[in-house]
Design a protein around this motif. Sequence first.
Motif, short mmCIF file in Angstrom:
data_model
loop_
_atom_site.label_atom_id
_atom_site.label_comp_id
_atom_site.label_asym_id
_atom_site.label_seq_id
_atom_site.Cartn_x
_atom_site.Cartn_y
_atom_site.Cartn_z
N ASP A 42 108.05 55.88 94.28
CA ASP A 42 108.35 54.38 94.54
C ASP A 42 107.08 53.68 94.25
O ASP A 42 106.19 53.19 95.33
N PRO A 43 106.63 53.36 93.07
CA PRO A 43 105.16 53.00 92.82
C PRO A 43 104.79 51.81 93.62
O PRO A 43 103.54 51.67 93.95
N ALA A 44 105.74 51.01 93.92
CA ALA A 44 105.35 49.46 94.61
C ALA A 44 104.91 49.95 96.11
O ALA A 44 103.98 49.10 96.73
N THR A 45 105.13 51.13 96.52
CA THR A 45 104.54 51.60 97.91
C THR A 45 103.18 52.06 97.91
O THR A 45 102.38 52.47 98.70
N CYS A 46 102.72 52.35 96.72
CA CYS A 46 101.24 52.92 96.42
C CYS A 46 100.46 51.91 96.30
O CYS A 46 99.81 51.28 95.06
N LEU A 47 99.72 51.21 97.47
CA LEU A 47 98.79 50.10 97.27
C LEU A 47 97.58 50.19 97.05
O LEU A 47 96.70 49.29 96.84
N GLU A 48 97.01 51.51 97.34
CA GLU A 48 95.52 51.61 97.04
C GLU A 48 95.26 51.80 95.69
O GLU A 48 96.02 52.44 94.62
N PRO A 88 110.40 47.16 83.64
CA PRO A 88 110.28 47.63 85.09
C PRO A 88 111.37 48.78 85.39
O PRO A 88 111.17 49.34 86.31
N HIS A 89 112.72 48.55 84.61
CA HIS A 89 113.85 49.48 85.14
C HIS A 89 113.18 50.85 84.71
O HIS A 89 113.81 51.72 85.50
N ALA A 95 109.62 57.03 87.77
CA ALA A 95 109.00 57.70 89.03
C ALA A 95 109.95 58.65 89.49
O ALA A 95 109.43 59.67 90.13
N VAL A 96 111.11 58.32 89.88
CA VAL A 96 112.34 58.80 90.38
C VAL A 96 112.31 60.45 89.58
O VAL A 96 112.40 61.59 90.08
N MET A 128 119.12 54.60 79.87
CA MET A 128 117.98 54.17 79.22
C MET A 128 118.59 53.48 77.83
O MET A 128 118.40 52.11 77.51
N ARG A 129 119.53 54.22 77.25
CA ARG A 129 120.15 53.96 76.02
C ARG A 129 120.96 52.52 76.16
O ARG A 129 120.84 51.91 75.29
#
Length: 202
Positions: A42-48, A88-89, A95-96, A128-129
């Motif tokens: 969940d890249p949004a949680t990677c704040l550093e 974004p989708h 990431a998952v 995605m398709r």
Amino acid sequence: MGFPAPGSRVQKAYHDLWDAQNGSEERKKKLGNPANLPRPWDPATCLERGLRWEVWLWLDQVVEWINTEYVWEGSGGGCIPHCWPLHPHLVHELAVVADQRRRAGHAPTSDVLENWHRYVLPGFIDRMRQRLKQSCDDEHQPWPSRSRYTRHTGEEASARRLRAFEVDLVALVHDQDVRLSRHQLTLLDGGDVIDPSTGEVL
């Protein structure tokens, strides 16, 4: 070609998450609330900043790996487009997908990897398709839903939604009052109704 390994900061994030569940009590205490730890899936949680940069680089390597190792016919829409960071989708799902494949590679049996092959990757490619169709085959296309999003976030539409929320809250309070008044009446074994506040049979 082997599955790309994430960078050292991403690996540390995974190690911290493992320690938050399985580490010593001292280590768990040092890490603090596990809900506040960064989660690479969940890249949004990677704040550093350094960690986020490594997540981006890792996902880019994973995209290249999927496109070279799993996509044979590029015209079928199975190839992840070069503009994936602008969708974004795709970022959320990639990431998952990357995390699930990393976990499958560490599993003691092939069951998790079989699940990734059978469900995770095909499910992602199918979605995605469906969402992209052929819109980014040659070059990145602007977001088709931008005008709809603009209307959604506009002042008039936002005010209309807020009014609907308020109407629901008023109805909720009314429903609670009705339920409370009904609870004040209790049926006796013989079928009589008693008011618990006075004890009188009604």
